[in-house]
Design a protein around this motif. Structure first.
Motif, short mmCIF file in Angstrom:
data_model
loop_
_atom_site.label_atom_id
_atom_site.label_comp_id
_atom_site.label_asym_id
_atom_site.label_seq_id
_atom_site.Cartn_x
_atom_site.Cartn_y
_atom_site.Cartn_z
N SER A 21 36.52 41.65 29.56
CA SER A 21 36.25 42.99 29.11
C SER A 21 34.93 43.45 29.82
O SER A 21 33.95 42.82 29.55
N ASP B 152 40.93 38.38 23.54
CA ASP B 152 39.83 38.14 24.83
C ASP B 152 40.94 37.19 25.74
O ASP B 152 40.85 37.37 26.82
N GLU C 287 43.09 39.40 27.80
CA GLU C 287 42.41 40.23 28.68
C GLU C 287 41.98 39.09 30.11
O GLU C 287 42.12 39.63 31.14
#
Ligand code: SF4
Length: 341
Positions: free
Chosen positions: A217, A267, A270
């Motif tokens: 991110s 997370d 991603e």
């Protein structure tokens, strides 16, 4: 060894010495690790005196050794200008790995890293990078009765902010006239400098590239790695795609697991999306606590759930345990602890 010794071939032809003499001298320096011309017993004494008058050695010294209970050894190297930096010798099964530095300190200041807290002193020269491996190999042979099997450029500093000197050292390690180490056994770890990744690809050194991603991110990554503001995830992913196109080599993605920071399933999702554009192997790394950073290690359960999510997507994932933590030699802990710097 001094930079001035980097290329003997021109010097020998200027002085009308046969080419095989240059090869012999290189063998003494790079293979036998001679640190004076006097030691070169098959070189005529007149030529040794000539070399003495034109070149000089700048050997690294080992100032301090700290051995861990798991046999990992941290070494403090001392350069000619009294700058100190660290390397680590890591035995594990049949492998013996040398983790070496590319800079004294580091200018990037990643929030989880002890080296980043030190600030930046200077780039290391190629011979200082090269010599760390030679000294650690000698230590491995004396203490463990084994030769080095792997090199990771993962100690102090960001190697792609000093890539010219790092690439010179890599070429010398791999040179049959040098240490003759296979490039497949060398890994360069970067925080992700897109232009440096492209230069490394063009250098055709055929080593393994590892990227310390730690978050996929953009916003979150900037809070962990301030340099990510400049070196964005988009630019990094384009550079990695270009790297793969040119080298056809799988990229190692290093992901430090930080409790409640980057260890959720979102997370992991991603991360999987970021890794779609090129083949990767993902290493999930246990965090080694560093004072004043405020970060904590993720729990084993979180790490396993994160890994399981990625494996269900058919990704290659390993969980990497810490080595040398008790002597502050583990990943991100190199900070010249207890040393006057
Ligand atoms: S993690 Fe690497 S790039 Fe970041 S501060 Fe530490 S040494 Fe520098």
């Amino acid at each position: 060894m001094s930079q001035k010794l980097a290329d003997f071939h021109d010097f020998f032809s200027q002085h009308k010495e046969p080419a095989f003499r240059s090869k012999q001298v290189c063998e003494w320096i790079w293979k036998k690790h001679a640190r004076s011309f006097r030691a070169m017993s098959n070189i005529p004494s007149s030529l040794r005196s000539l070399l003495d008058a034109h070149f000089y050695f700048e050997p690294l010294r080992i100032e301090q050794l700290d051995a861990s209970t798991d046999l990992t050894t941290k070494v403090v190297f001392l350069a000619q200008d009294d700058q100190r930096f660290e390397g680590v010798l890591i035995p594990a099964g049949n492998r013996v790995t040398a983790c070496i530095s590319s800079q004294v300190g580091c200018p990037l200041g990643c929030k989880f890293c002890a080296t980043g807290l030190l600030g930046f002193r200077r780039n290391l020269m190629s011979h200082e990078i090269y010599d760390q491996v030679i000294l650690l190999d000698r230590m491995a042979q004396e203490q463990l009765k084994k030769k080095l099997s792997n090199i990771v450029i993962m100690g102090m500093g960001e190697p792609l902010l000093n890539d010219e000197e790092v690439i010179k050292a890599i070429r010398k390690w791999c040179d049959p006239e040098g240490a003759a180490i296979s490039p497949q056994r060398i890994t360069l770890s970067t925080v992700g400098i897109p232009e440096g990744i492209r230069r490394l690809a063009s250098a055709h050194v055929k080593i393994q590239l590892a990227v310390s991603l730690h978050s996929a991110s953009q916003h979150k990554r900037e809070t962990i790695i301030p340099a990510a503001k400049k070196f964005t995830l988009l630019a990094l992913s384009e550079a990695l795609e270009a790297y793969y196109r040119l080298t056809r080599q799988r990229i190692v993605v290093e992901y430090l697991m930080l409790k409640d920071v980057n260890d959720s399933i979102q997370d992991a999702r991603e991360l999987a999306a970021f890794c779609k554009r090129f083949p990767v192997k993902i290493n999930l790394i246990e965090y080694n606590r560093v004072d004043k950073t405020g970060f904590e290690r993720s729990s084993d359960e979180k790490m396993e759930a994160f890994a399981a999510f990625l494996k269900r997507l058919n990704m290659v994932v390993n969980i990497r345990k810490s080595r040398g933590e008790d002597i502050a030699a583990a990943c991100g802990q190199l900070a010249l602890r207890n040393k006057k710097t």
